[in-house]
Design a protein around this motif. Structure first.
Motif, mmCIF file in Angstrom:
data_model
loop_
_atom_site.group_PDB
_atom_site.id
_atom_site.type_symbol
_atom_site.label_atom_id
_atom_site.label_comp_id
_atom_site.label_asym_id
_atom_site.label_seq_id
_atom_site.Cartn_x
_atom_site.Cartn_y
_atom_site.Cartn_z
ATOM 1 N N ASP A 1 59.179 45.613 -0.585
ATOM 2 C CA ASP A 1 60.117 46.242 -0.981
ATOM 3 C C ASP A 1 62.051 46.087 -1.247
ATOM 4 O O ASP A 1 62.332 46.614 0.136
ATOM 5 C CB ASP A 1 59.262 47.306 -1.033
ATOM 6 C CG ASP A 1 60.743 48.482 -2.156
ATOM 7 O OD1 ASP A 1 61.859 48.250 -2.340
ATOM 8 O OD2 ASP A 1 60.067 49.885 -2.664
ATOM 9 N N GLU A 2 62.319 44.831 -0.968
ATOM 10 C CA GLU A 2 63.604 44.739 -0.827
ATOM 11 C C GLU A 2 64.408 45.975 -1.644
ATOM 12 O O GLU A 2 65.857 45.334 -0.759
ATOM 13 C CB GLU A 2 64.178 43.224 -1.678
ATOM 14 C CG GLU A 2 63.573 42.579 -1.134
ATOM 15 C CD GLU A 2 63.492 40.241 -2.034
ATOM 16 O OE1 GLU A 2 65.065 40.797 -1.680
ATOM 17 O OE2 GLU A 2 63.143 39.699 -2.000
ATOM 18 N N GLU A 3 64.556 46.298 -1.984
ATOM 19 C CA GLU A 3 65.052 47.679 -2.512
ATOM 20 C C GLU A 3 65.364 48.465 -1.551
ATOM 21 O O GLU A 3 66.490 48.760 -1.376
ATOM 22 C CB GLU A 3 64.956 47.866 -4.194
ATOM 23 C CG GLU A 3 65.729 48.970 -3.955
ATOM 24 C CD GLU A 3 65.318 49.981 -5.523
ATOM 25 O OE1 GLU A 3 65.998 50.663 -5.411
ATOM 26 O OE2 GLU A 3 64.781 49.950 -6.427
ATOM 27 N N GLY B 1 60.239 48.459 4.366
ATOM 28 C CA GLY B 1 60.190 47.691 3.051
ATOM 29 C C GLY B 1 58.555 47.507 3.054
ATOM 30 O O GLY B 1 58.150 46.378 2.052
ATOM 31 N N ARG C 1 66.820 46.514 1.789
ATOM 32 C CA ARG C 1 68.774 46.634 1.380
ATOM 33 C C ARG C 1 69.590 47.645 1.223
ATOM 34 O O ARG C 1 71.013 48.019 1.247
ATOM 35 C CB ARG C 1 68.681 45.687 0.241
ATOM 36 C CG ARG C 1 68.285 44.348 -0.363
ATOM 37 C CD ARG C 1 68.308 43.688 -0.863
ATOM 38 N NE ARG C 1 68.132 41.769 -0.656
ATOM 39 C CZ ARG C 1 68.630 40.839 -0.418
ATOM 40 N NH1 ARG C 1 69.531 41.186 -0.165
ATOM 41 N NH2 ARG C 1 68.124 40.194 -0.399
ATOM 42 N N THR C 2 68.511 48.817 1.437
ATOM 43 C CA THR C 2 69.456 50.414 1.412
ATOM 44 C C THR C 2 69.894 49.954 3.057
ATOM 45 O O THR C 2 69.623 50.540 4.409
ATOM 46 C CB THR C 2 68.745 51.669 1.478
ATOM 47 O OG1 THR C 2 67.979 51.125 -0.011
ATOM 48 C CG2 THR C 2 68.940 53.038 1.234
#
Length: 417
Positions: A404-406, A283, A409-410
């Protein structure tokens, strides 16, 4: 009927690596066979990777600078990147020297008189490196692959496009398109990475059997332990404590570029995979990744720094030299300075080691003691170099709000698709 699920790239690379080790062991009695029939596979793969290095680095840095839109932001990101690189490199050298001192790295080693035939190339003076970073002929720098000059030239062009405004939009699109084209080409090359890894690792194992490795086993072990400590403490600490992100997810997603760096021994050659990993799996914004990673492949040498510390102390002890604290601090400073402009290609650490040895008065001929197994060192130090670059991109991106932490963390890595 469901189609069989294809193995992910990291698993394919791992299989290629294991297969190469096994075949290399089987061919130890006939290493010429590995060099003749298997090594060309790895050479072709490495050449394909090198094919995109200069245009990718050049275009990535231009796009990275020009896409920041704000000159002040360039200064802020650049400062954070340089500080992180130098601090982690200093930690790396200290880790290497500490391990070498604690475990008495040269104890029990007998100096073989026939291994001092290595003749090191003359290391460039630091002032010459500083003067030479501005290319008088930028086209020649591009042709010759002078990475530090290419980086400076790209940064200047990127800054020029940034300040040109709308008039520079066409030129920006040209370099942006070039970068995308190089990444697409690289994705095609990466499909044969498992075969390339097999071709690269097999002759190394075949040529460097246990009879060669055993006398230097302690030195090799300390360098590998030092690199492990650097990854588990410095990098994991950066991700967890500074960026407040899950460490296990980070290490899982960086496995593919780490494995590629380990087998190719080329941080520059691993750059395309590192860029894809940072942007698609972790990210990191494109401008940050395009700025930090090409720069790191040239000036960030944490794994190499650990190698310098351990090997410098090892060679000194073999020659009966007891290095003082001030001399060991000189090693720290010299290695920090020497890391600037060191090429991210296999074997580049050797000339860097010569500079370090000269800096503290250790016989440069002592490089011959470790030259025979330099590739064994080169694999782990390069993989740590690349891991440090990617870690820095995450830390810097998080600190300026461009992560983009989302995506990070995916748990499923995009590169495995």
């Amino acid at each position: 009927m469901k189609s069989k699920k294809r193995l992910s790239l990291p698993i394919q690379i791992l299989i290629g690596l294991i297969a190469g080790v096994i075949v290399g062991i089987l061919l130890q009695n006939t290493p010429n066979a590995a060099d003749t029939y298997i090594k060309p596979i790895g050479t072709v793969f490495l050449n394909l990777i090198k094919l995109v290095i200069v245009p990718l680095v050049f275009s990535s840095l231009i796009v990275g600078v020009a896409d920041l839109k704000d000159a002040k932001e360039i200064g802020k990101i650049g400062l954070k990147t340089f500080v992180y690189f130098f601090v982690t490199t200093a930690f790396a050298i200290i880790i290497g020297l500490a391990l070498a001192n604690i475990f008495d790295v040269a104890s029990g080693f007998v100096l073989p008189s026939d291994e001092l035939a290595f003749e090191a190339k003359e290391a460039p003076k630091f002032i010459d490196t500083l003067v030479g970073i501005i290319p008088s002929n930028p086209l020649k720098a591009l042709v010759d692959g002078q990475m530090l000059q290419i980086i400076v030239f790209a940064l200047i062009i990127g800054a020029g496009i940034l300040h040109t405004g709308k008039k520079g939009e066409f030129l920006f699109k040209v370099f942006d398109g070039l970068q995308e084209a190089m990444i697409i080409i690289t994705n095609g090359v990466m499909k044969v990475a498992p075969y390339g890894v097999f071709g690269l690792i097999t002759p190394v194992v075949a040529s460097n059997g246990p009879q060669v490795l055993l006398p230097l086993l302690k030195v090799i072990a300390l360098v590998y332990v030092g690199c492990f400590v650097q990854a588990m403490i410095v990098y994991a600490g950066s991700i967890s404590l500074i960026s407040k992100l899950p460490v296990h997810t980070f290490f899982k997603k960086v496995f593919a570029p780490w494995a590629l760096a380990f087998t190719t021994s080329s941080s520059a050659g691993t750059l395309p995979a590192a860029l894809e990993c940072a942007q698609n799996d972790l990210g990191v914004s494109k401008p940050i990744a395009s700025f930090v990673l090409p720069l790191g492949s040239t000036i960030n040498m944490d794994g190499t720094a650990i190698y310098q510390g351990v090997c410098a102390l090892f060679i000194a002890q073999v020659y009966g030299l007891d290095l003082s604290l001030s001399q060991q601090l000189t090693i720290v400073l010299t290695t920090l300075l020497a890391s600037i402009g060191t090429a991210g290609v296999p074997g580049a650490g050797m000339i860097m080691l010569a500079m370090v040895l000269q800096g503290v008065g250790i016989p440069v001929e002592g490089i011959a003691l470790v030259a025979g197994v330099d590739r064994i060192f080169d694999m782990v130090r390069t993989s740590i170099n690349v891991l440090g670059d990617i870690t820095c991109s995450v830390v810097v991106a998080k600190s300026v709000g461009q992560l983009d932490e989302e995506v990070f963390r995916t748990t499923k890595a995009n590169i495995s698709k």
